[in-house]
Design an enzyme around this catalytic site. Structure first.
Site, PDB file in Angstrom:
ATOM      1  N   GLY A  84      -7.050  19.703  28.314  1.00 52.38           N
ATOM      2  CA  GLY A  84      -5.971  20.503  27.761  1.00 52.38           C
ATOM      3  C   GLY A  84      -6.528  21.488  26.754  1.00 52.38           C
ATOM      4  O   GLY A  84      -7.586  21.240  26.161  1.00 52.38           O
ATOM      5  N   HIS A 109       0.032  16.158  23.080  1.00 49.72           N
ATOM      6  CA  HIS A 109      -1.108  16.551  22.239  1.00 49.72           C
ATOM      7  C   HIS A 109      -1.162  18.081  22.101  1.00 49.72           C
ATOM      8  O   HIS A 109      -1.355  18.611  20.999  1.00 49.72           O
ATOM      9  CB  HIS A 109      -2.396  16.004  22.872  1.00 49.72           C
ATOM     10  CG  HIS A 109      -3.660  16.387  22.181  1.00 49.72           C
ATOM     11  ND1 HIS A 109      -4.490  15.469  21.570  1.00 49.72           N
ATOM     12  CD2 HIS A 109      -4.264  17.594  22.005  1.00 49.72           C
ATOM     13  CE1 HIS A 109      -5.529  16.101  21.046  1.00 49.72           C
ATOM     14  NE2 HIS A 109      -5.424  17.392  21.309  1.00 49.72           N
ATOM     15  N   GLU A 110      -0.958  18.790  23.218  1.00 53.64           N
ATOM     16  CA  GLU A 110      -1.056  20.259  23.186  1.00 53.64           C
ATOM     17  C   GLU A 110       0.136  20.891  22.465  1.00 53.64           C
ATOM     18  O   GLU A 110      -0.026  21.878  21.744  1.00 53.64           O
ATOM     19  CB  GLU A 110      -1.183  20.820  24.606  1.00 53.64           C
ATOM     20  CG  GLU A 110      -2.397  20.333  25.394  1.00 53.64           C
ATOM     21  CD  GLU A 110      -3.710  20.434  24.641  1.00 53.64           C
ATOM     22  OE1 GLU A 110      -3.892  21.400  23.879  1.00 53.64           O
ATOM     23  OE2 GLU A 110      -4.551  19.543  24.808  1.00 53.64           O
ATOM     24  N   CYS A 140     -10.304  15.800  21.213  1.00 48.84           N
ATOM     25  CA  CYS A 140      -9.830  17.174  21.101  1.00 48.84           C
ATOM     26  C   CYS A 140     -11.036  18.113  21.121  1.00 48.84           C
ATOM     27  O   CYS A 140     -12.021  17.844  20.431  1.00 48.84           O
ATOM     28  CB  CYS A 140      -9.055  17.322  19.788  1.00 48.84           C
ATOM     29  SG  CYS A 140      -8.350  18.957  19.532  1.00 48.84           S
ATOM     30  N   LEU A 141     -10.946  19.187  21.896  1.00 46.93           N
ATOM     31  CA  LEU A 141     -12.061  20.146  21.948  1.00 46.93           C
ATOM     32  C   LEU A 141     -12.331  20.758  20.575  1.00 46.93           C
ATOM     33  O   LEU A 141     -13.426  21.252  20.321  1.00 46.93           O
ATOM     34  CB  LEU A 141     -11.759  21.258  22.960  1.00 46.93           C
ATOM     35  CG  LEU A 141     -11.785  20.864  24.443  1.00 46.93           C
ATOM     36  CD1 LEU A 141     -11.403  22.040  25.316  1.00 46.93           C
ATOM     37  CD2 LEU A 141     -13.158  20.326  24.840  1.00 46.93           C
ATOM     38  N   HIS A 167      -0.487  21.009  18.910  1.00 41.45           N
ATOM     39  CA  HIS A 167      -1.340  22.136  18.490  1.00 41.45           C
ATOM     40  C   HIS A 167      -0.499  23.376  18.187  1.00 41.45           C
ATOM     41  O   HIS A 167      -0.835  24.157  17.293  1.00 41.45           O
ATOM     42  CB  HIS A 167      -2.346  22.490  19.600  1.00 41.45           C
ATOM     43  CG  HIS A 167      -3.613  21.695  19.554  1.00 41.45           C
ATOM     44  ND1 HIS A 167      -4.447  21.680  18.462  1.00 41.45           N
ATOM     45  CD2 HIS A 167      -4.205  20.890  20.481  1.00 41.45           C
ATOM     46  CE1 HIS A 167      -5.496  20.901  18.721  1.00 41.45           C
ATOM     47  NE2 HIS A 167      -5.373  20.403  19.935  1.00 41.45           N
ATOM     48  N   GLN A 174      -6.218  27.045  19.636  1.00 41.72           N
ATOM     49  CA  GLN A 174      -7.616  26.598  19.732  1.00 41.72           C
ATOM     50  C   GLN A 174      -8.562  27.714  20.149  1.00 41.72           C
ATOM     51  O   GLN A 174      -9.776  27.608  19.962  1.00 41.72           O
ATOM     52  CB  GLN A 174      -7.743  25.445  20.732  1.00 41.72           C
ATOM     53  CG  GLN A 174      -7.062  24.172  20.275  1.00 41.72           C
ATOM     54  CD  GLN A 174      -7.275  23.072  21.293  1.00 41.72           C
ATOM     55  OE1 GLN A 174      -6.538  22.980  22.264  1.00 41.72           O
ATOM     56  NE2 GLN A 174      -8.276  22.248  21.076  1.00 41.72           N
TER      57      GLN A 174
HETATM   58 NI    NI Z   1      -6.621  19.092  20.976  1.00 41.79          NI
END
Ligand code: NI
Length: 173
Positions: free
Chosen positions: A44, A130-131, A88-89, A134, A49
């Site tokens: 994701g 989760h996204e 998470c990236l 963000h 991000q």
């Molecule tokens: Ni994340």
């Protein structure tokens, strides 16, 4: 290929703006985000991000197709909760168990501007929640106890220092 920003960048803590019009630029952004997510081996990736403070995210969980969500809204959540490990990236190398509703119903627009609604459970429900976090400046850390969040934050910064320590030493000379 877009650059994924990481913990410490304040753009990760801001609320992203509604996308008024799904035009060609938004479509192109969605495709660039899918490509970046794949290159980074993520499941994701949300607009903030990659420094785009817009309400858009992409996801691609195992066994599914890549999906784009624009202006997503969770309209229903299950009473049942599930515990799953998240990463998470933007916080590379750190993972923790997070409790969230097991199933959700989401409505959003596609990358072609078409409204849709989806019932999701399992890892898809997980990544969507989760996204969407963000887009509201929330990280998976924020669902943990303060003690656990502090411990993982310290671990993250220690590792980051270890990784870049020799480089910054070289710069100082
Ligand atoms: Ni994340």
């Amino acid at each position: 290929m877009m650059k994924v920003i990481t913990l410490g960048d304040t753009r990760l803590l801001q609320r992203a703006a509604v996308i008024a019009d799904v035009d060609r630029l938004v479509y192109d952004l969605s495709q660039a985000m899918i490509e970046t997510m794949h290159v980074e081996n993520g499941i994701g990736l949300a607009g903030p991000q990659v420094g785009e403070l817009k309400r858009i995210f992409v996801c691609h969980v195992s066994g599914d197709i890549p999906r784009v969500f624009i202006n997503p809204e969770i309209i229903q959540t299950s009473q049942e909760l599930a515990t799953m490990e998240e990463g998470c990236l933007s916080i590379p190398g750190i993972y923790a168990d997070v409790v969230r509703p097991a199933a959700i119903t989401v409505q959003a627009w596609s990358e072609k501007g078409r409204p849709f609604r989806i019932d999701a459970e399992g890892s898809l429900a997980r990544v969507i929640q989760h996204e969407i976090d963000h887009l509201n400046g929330v990280l998976f850390f924020d669902h943990l106890s303060e003690r656990k969040r502090e411990r993982l934050t310290k671990l993250y910064w220690k590792r980051t220092e270890d990784k870049f320590g020799s480089y910054s030493q070289a710069l100082r000379r």
